[in-house]
Scaffold this motif. Structure first.
Motif, PDB file in Angstrom:
ATOM      1  N   ILE A 110       5.452  69.520   9.948  1.00 51.81           N
ATOM      2  CA  ILE A 110       5.655  70.686   9.101  1.00 51.81           C
ATOM      3  C   ILE A 110       4.337  71.142   8.479  1.00 51.81           C
ATOM      4  CG2 ILE A 110       6.153  69.312   7.036  1.00 51.81           C
ATOM      5  CD1 ILE A 110       8.233  71.419   6.237  1.00 51.81           C
ATOM      6  N   GLY A 111       4.189  72.439   8.360  1.00 48.70           N
ATOM      7  CA  GLY A 111       3.056  73.002   7.638  1.00 48.70           C
ATOM      8  C   GLY A 111       3.550  73.613   6.345  1.00 48.70           C
ATOM      9  N   ILE A 112       2.787  73.493   5.289  1.00 47.03           N
ATOM     10  CA  ILE A 112       3.224  73.987   3.986  1.00 47.03           C
ATOM     11  C   ILE A 112       2.639  75.374   3.718  1.00 47.03           C
ATOM     12  CG2 ILE A 112       3.137  73.620   1.495  1.00 47.03           C
ATOM     13  CD1 ILE A 112       5.056  71.795   2.911  1.00 47.03           C
ATOM     14  N   GLU A 113       3.519  76.333   3.579  1.00 44.87           N
ATOM     15  CA  GLU A 113       3.114  77.682   3.214  1.00 44.87           C
ATOM     16  C   GLU A 113       3.138  77.805   1.696  1.00 44.87           C
ATOM     17  OE1 GLU A 113       4.777  82.285   3.631  1.00 44.87           O
ATOM     18  OE2 GLU A 113       5.725  80.637   4.738  1.00 44.87           O
ATOM     19  N   LEU A 114       2.080  78.323   1.134  1.00 47.42           N
ATOM     20  CA  LEU A 114       2.021  78.480  -0.317  1.00 47.42           C
ATOM     21  C   LEU A 114       3.010  79.543  -0.778  1.00 47.42           C
ATOM     22  CD1 LEU A 114      -1.842  78.298  -0.957  1.00 47.42           C
ATOM     23  CD2 LEU A 114      -0.147  76.449  -1.011  1.00 47.42           C
ATOM     24  N   THR A 115       3.409  79.456  -2.044  1.00 47.27           N
ATOM     25  CA  THR A 115       4.369  80.400  -2.592  1.00 47.27           C
ATOM     26  C   THR A 115       3.659  81.609  -3.175  1.00 47.27           C
ATOM     27  OG1 THR A 115       6.320  80.600  -4.023  1.00 47.27           O
ATOM     28  CG2 THR A 115       4.453  79.354  -4.894  1.00 47.27           C
ATOM     29  N   ILE A 158       2.604  75.855  -8.934  1.00 51.63           N
ATOM     30  CA  ILE A 158       3.376  75.282  -7.831  1.00 51.63           C
ATOM     31  C   ILE A 158       2.489  75.091  -6.599  1.00 51.63           C
ATOM     32  CG2 ILE A 158       5.283  75.700  -6.217  1.00 51.63           C
ATOM     33  CD1 ILE A 158       6.783  77.057  -8.495  1.00 51.63           C
ATOM     34  N   ASN A 159       1.607  76.038  -6.322  1.00 49.13           N
ATOM     35  CA  ASN A 159       0.697  75.896  -5.183  1.00 49.13           C
ATOM     36  C   ASN A 159      -0.241  74.715  -5.363  1.00 49.13           C
ATOM     37  OD1 ASN A 159       1.737  78.022  -3.710  1.00 49.13           O
ATOM     38  ND2 ASN A 159       0.370  79.541  -4.639  1.00 49.13           N
ATOM     39  N   CYS A 160      -0.669  74.490  -6.604  1.00 49.95           N
ATOM     40  CA  CYS A 160      -1.499  73.320  -6.887  1.00 49.95           C
ATOM     41  C   CYS A 160      -0.726  72.037  -6.587  1.00 49.95           C
ATOM     42  CB  CYS A 160      -1.948  73.348  -8.351  1.00 49.95           C
ATOM     43  SG  CYS A 160      -3.031  71.987  -8.809  1.00 49.95           S
ATOM     44  N   SER A 161       0.581  72.042  -6.909  1.00 49.77           N
ATOM     45  CA  SER A 161       1.438  70.891  -6.621  1.00 49.77           C
ATOM     46  C   SER A 161       1.584  70.684  -5.114  1.00 49.77           C
ATOM     47  CB  SER A 161       2.810  71.097  -7.259  1.00 49.77           C
ATOM     48  OG  SER A 161       3.722  70.098  -6.865  1.00 49.77           O
ATOM     49  N   LEU A 162       1.774  71.776  -4.368  1.00 49.54           N
ATOM     50  CA  LEU A 162       1.935  71.669  -2.920  1.00 49.54           C
ATOM     51  C   LEU A 162       0.674  71.147  -2.252  1.00 49.54           C
ATOM     52  CD1 LEU A 162       3.785  75.062  -2.199  1.00 49.54           C
ATOM     53  CD2 LEU A 162       4.806  72.777  -2.339  1.00 49.54           C
ATOM     54  N   ILE A 163      -0.478  71.566  -2.759  1.00 45.36           N
ATOM     55  CA  ILE A 163      -1.751  71.159  -2.161  1.00 45.36           C
ATOM     56  C   ILE A 163      -2.095  69.713  -2.493  1.00 45.36           C
ATOM     57  CG2 ILE A 163      -4.249  71.574  -2.233  1.00 45.36           C
ATOM     58  CD1 ILE A 163      -3.575  74.557  -2.684  1.00 45.36           C
TER      59      ILE A 163
END
Length: 393
Positions: free
Chosen positions: A84-89, A132-137
């Protein structure tokens, strides 16, 4: 009249039926409980006992599961090759999430009223997206978003016994945005990869309990049209969501292609969780949660579906129909004796799967139906173990 007004809304319809059956106080909690066979009226003590029960039940049930030489890995097919690749929100996605959340006044430990906060999401959507993007990264979730306020909800039996209640977690308002963002990405990935078992009807868009029942009726009708005997076994899991083993879950997620930072995020999501119980105005101490997925969460049900996704691989002879933790299996044959003999063999295989995956069956609530050949009889019985079917039943 009220039921007619709730047409096409099963949730509201069942709420009305439960009120008619149990009265308006069906969810009210007694002022005293039996603790260690003694009546207790100390509300603070009761609140703490509720929390101890909810946080310990998973590990206690797992400890009582008889050992098996089988491993959960025995039932997994070849792993998904792609990851899976994570797309930022984005701010617009978060506004859409806020508009899609069920409106409620239930506050978590953050003291944020969701219905009020919902109207203020637009001006804070940009900084929230950045967080949230900081959390995903980074693969890290703030521990403050892992604190749950738990409400005991009565199931069945004596209302004065703590074990007859299930926990509903009320999580911090903004944790829902973190969960929904990740849920959307994982669900999109497993849908694209066709990962989820097609006999699973729970917590999936476009599927429902109605469709699961129709599928079951089709299996029965096919057998009767073929002049076959058929048997349906309906399993009941003990505290299914509370007993999910985190290490097994993470290994399965990795197997299904949820790897890298996404897996690190899920690992962090599961750890350092704690909860307290609110009972009649009293709040228990905080206790750590070491297994299970939060009931009342957005992400928890999807993680559970992936946890039990391979159960159908335990037996190629049984037909599985599932709705989350409700697992039903069917088998047919022209000979009732042969059917029972074959079924016992296959049920033993399913029992081994449950043991290997650290899930506990509630044998007192197992049920089995015999569906006879056309024009025959339809007896009913309760299954006491996975290998006790006899022609005398």
């Amino acid at each position: 009249m009220k039921i007619v007004e709730c047409e096409n809304n099963l949730y509201k319809t069942w709420r009305i039926i439960k009120t008619l059956l149990h009265g308006d106080d069906s969810n009210s909690l007694p002022d005293e409980f039996y603790i260690n066979d003694k009546e207790c009226k100390d509300k603070n003590h009761i609140a703490n006992k509720f929390n101890e029960f909810f946080t310990e039940i998973g590990s206690k049930l797992a400890a009582n599961i008889s050992p098996t030489d089988a491993s959960f890995t025995d039932y997994l097919k070849s792993p998904t090759l792609t990851s899976i690749g994570i797309e930022l929100t984005s701010p617009s996605e978060l506004v859409s999430i806020a508009n899609g959340l069920h409106p409620t006044h239930s506050e978590g430990l953050d003291k944020i009223n969701p219905k009020i906060a919902r109207g203020s999401i637009d001006p804070i959507s940009a900084p929230l997206a950045a967080i949230i993007n900081c959390s995903l990264i980074s693969g890290i979730i703030p521990d403050s978003l892992k604190l749950a306020k738990v409400i005991p909800v009565f199931k069945t039996g004596d209302k004065k016994h703590i074990e007859n209640y299930r926990p509903i977690s009320i999580l911090p308002y903004f944790s829902k945005f973190f969960e929904k963002v990740m849920h959307t990405r994982i669900m999109s990935f497993v849908t694209m990869k066709d990962t989820l078992f097609n006999g699973q009807f729970g917590f999936r868009k476009g599927l429902s309990t109605d469709m699961a029942v129709l599928e079951m009726c089709d299996k029965i009708s096919e057998a009767r049209d073929g002049n076959l005997f058929s048997i349906g076994v309906f399993f009941d899991l003990s505290k299914a969501f509370d007993t999910v083993n985190h290490e097994i879950l993470l290994k399965k997620l990795e197997h299904y292609g949820i790897r890298g930072m996404c897996l690190a995020w899920i690992r962090d999501y599961l750890k350092n969780r704690s909860q307290c119980v609110l009972y009649n105005g009293f709040t228990s101490h905080m206790l750590a949660i070491n297994c299970g997925v939060p009931q009342g969460s957005i992400l928890g049900p999807l993680l559970f579906l992936l946890y039990v996704n391979d159960i159908h691989l335990a037996s190629s002879a049984l037909q599985f129909i599932m709705f989350a933790d409700d697992t039903n299996v069917f088998m047919s044959d022209s000979s009732l004796l042969e059917l029972i003999n074959k079924l016992n063999v296959e049920l033993a295989k399913v029992g081994t799967w449950f043991k290997a995956n650290k899930l506990s069956l509630n044998l007192k609530k197992q049920t089995i139906f015999y569906f006879a050949q056309r024009g025959g009889w339809l007896p009913f019985m309760t299954v006491r173990s996975l290998s006790t079917l006899t022609t005398k039943a």
